[in-house]
Enzyme design. Structure first.
Site, PDB file in Angstrom:
ATOM      1  N   GLY A 135       3.865  -0.098  -1.684  1.00  0.00           N
ATOM      2  CA  GLY A 135       3.765  -0.485  -3.083  1.00  0.00           C
ATOM      3  C   GLY A 135       4.962  -0.028  -3.891  1.00  0.00           C
ATOM      4  O   GLY A 135       5.406  -0.718  -4.819  1.00  0.00           O
ATOM      5  N   HIS A 160      -7.642   6.794   0.083  1.00  0.00           N
ATOM      6  CA  HIS A 160      -6.299   6.212   0.083  1.00  0.00           C
ATOM      7  C   HIS A 160      -6.205   4.965   0.964  1.00  0.00           C
ATOM      8  O   HIS A 160      -5.396   4.080   0.699  1.00  0.00           O
ATOM      9  CB  HIS A 160      -5.304   7.281   0.564  1.00  0.00           C
ATOM     10  CG  HIS A 160      -3.868   6.886   0.388  1.00  0.00           C
ATOM     11  ND1 HIS A 160      -3.364   6.427  -0.810  1.00  0.00           N
ATOM     12  CD2 HIS A 160      -2.814   6.881   1.265  1.00  0.00           C
ATOM     13  CE1 HIS A 160      -2.063   6.173  -0.672  1.00  0.00           C
ATOM     14  NE2 HIS A 160      -1.717   6.428   0.572  1.00  0.00           N
ATOM     15  N   HIS A 207       0.830  -1.195   0.000  1.00  0.00           N
ATOM     16  CA  HIS A 207       0.000   0.000   0.000  1.00  0.00           C
ATOM     17  C   HIS A 207       0.868   1.250   0.000  1.00  0.00           C
ATOM     18  O   HIS A 207       1.794   1.360   0.807  1.00  0.00           O
ATOM     19  CB  HIS A 207      -0.912   0.023   1.239  1.00  0.00           C
ATOM     20  CG  HIS A 207      -1.647   1.320   1.425  1.00  0.00           C
ATOM     21  ND1 HIS A 207      -1.479   2.128   2.529  1.00  0.00           N
ATOM     22  CD2 HIS A 207      -2.546   1.965   0.626  1.00  0.00           C
ATOM     23  CE1 HIS A 207      -2.245   3.202   2.420  1.00  0.00           C
ATOM     24  NE2 HIS A 207      -2.904   3.125   1.270  1.00  0.00           N
ATOM     25  N   SER A 208       0.618   2.178  -0.919  1.00  0.00           N
ATOM     26  CA  SER A 208       1.293   3.475  -0.934  1.00  0.00           C
ATOM     27  C   SER A 208       2.813   3.295  -0.957  1.00  0.00           C
ATOM     28  O   SER A 208       3.342   2.705  -1.879  1.00  0.00           O
ATOM     29  CB  SER A 208       0.818   4.296   0.275  1.00  0.00           C
ATOM     30  OG  SER A 208       1.141   5.657   0.142  1.00  0.00           O
ATOM     31  N   MET A 209       3.525   3.788   0.053  1.00  0.00           N
ATOM     32  CA  MET A 209       4.977   3.608   0.097  1.00  0.00           C
ATOM     33  C   MET A 209       5.358   2.140  -0.031  1.00  0.00           C
ATOM     34  O   MET A 209       6.332   1.782  -0.710  1.00  0.00           O
ATOM     35  CB  MET A 209       5.538   4.184   1.399  1.00  0.00           C
ATOM     36  CG  MET A 209       7.038   3.980   1.584  1.00  0.00           C
ATOM     37  SD  MET A 209       7.617   4.389   3.262  1.00  0.00           S
ATOM     38  CE  MET A 209       7.044   2.910   4.165  1.00  0.00           C
TER      39      MET A 209
END
Length: 308
Positions: A110, A279, A106-108
């Site tokens: 990813g 998000h 997720h996010s960072m």
């Protein structure tokens, strides 16, 4: 789609030369290995609601990245750039004795997953990117300024003789987290605070290392990102929230870069889906995300294991 059930959860500790990486484990001892990587300033609790809805044939290891949650902070002078996290992932999977596995990021997390999958393509069979693009390219014109800012912040921090963290009541800490993530429902805030706070005299402090707030000195361009994207051999699923990640246009031309990266996945027959949500939709509304992730794991990985 594979069936799901309530799974036992256990704590994990992977020793490293400078400390330990902590995390949580779901699923059978010999289940198919899936590594779960959280976003910036979060912790492995971000997967608490999603993993129980995913295929029970898998063994999910969700880690607190260095400087986050219950994991050790990095030694003095070492930053929190994506390449440094990628090196940690290599150490973690070696400690787990995994040779092939899949990653949910997720996010960072990813972006860490994207770079790891490019550098170690033979180890990764499937990558699931939750509200991120696998890479976060910077505008070449902005890079010198951003890198210098990160270095200066680190140097200033190292000159301090004593670093004091602000002490909060639990309620104020929850308000602080909600101020940064205003779309998080109350339940999600409490989940992230389980590993995100440490009790001290007079209240609580956030467990994360203050240095994660410094601008990263490890920057790559869009062209470099696209070259790395080409190195990924794994099947890729990109799950985006329609109210999700909002790139900082003042820092980079990120929206244009994101569109180009997404087209790069589509051109290589990877899957990109847009779902209603923000998000943290995977945490707040996992029932929206889980069917796509489950089907992807079943189709791209688990069915292949049965025929191998």
């Amino acid at each position: 789609m594979s069936s799901t059930m309530k799974q036992a959860v256990s704590e994990l500790s992977v020793p490293l030369s400078w400390g330990e990486i902590r995390g949580r484990v779901w699923g059978p001892d010999h289940g198919y290995p899936v590594l779960c990587l959280h976003g910036w300033a979060d912790n492995c609790g971000t997967f608490n609601t999603l993993i129980p809805l995913l295929p029970r044939e898998c063994r999910y290891v969700a880690v607190d990245m260095a400087g986050h949650g219950l994991s050790s902070h990095r030694p003095p002078g070492v930053d929190y750039g994506v390449p440094t996290h990628v090196a940690d992932i290599r150490r973690i999977v070696e400690g787990l004795q995994w040779r092939k596995f899949s990653i949910i990021g997720h996010s960072m997390g990813g972006n860490i997953a994207g770079m790891f999958s490019a550098l170690y393509p033979e180890m990764v069979e499937a990558v699931i990117l939750l509200d991120c693009f696998g890479f976060l390219p910077a505008d070449p014109k902005e890079m010198p300024k951003l890198m210098r800012q990160g270095m200066e912040k680190m140097l200033q921090f190292e000159k301090q003789t004593e670093v004091k963290k602000k002490v909060y009541t639990y309620e104020k800490a929850a308000e602080r987290l909600l101020a940064v993530n205003p779309t998080l429902p109350e339940q999600s805030v409490h989940i992230l605070l389980e590993r995100g706070l440490v009790q001290v005299e007079g209240g609580f402090v956030f467990s994360r290392d203050m240095r994660i707030n410094f601008k990263s000195t490890a920057r790559i361009t869009l062209e470099q990102s696209l070259e790395l994207q080409l190195k990924i051999q794994a099947s890729v699923l990109v799950v985006l929230g329609d109210q999700g990640f909002d790139p900082p246009i003042s820092e980079t031309n990120q929206q244009k870069a994101s569109s180009i990266l997404l087209q790069g996945y589509r051109d290589r027959n990877h899957t990109v889906v847009m779902l209603p949500g923000d998000h943290h939709v995977h945490l707040s509304h996992p029932e929206v995300v889980a069917p796509f992730v489950s089907d992807f794991l079943q189709t791209k990985v688990l069915s292949q294991q049965l025929t191998a």
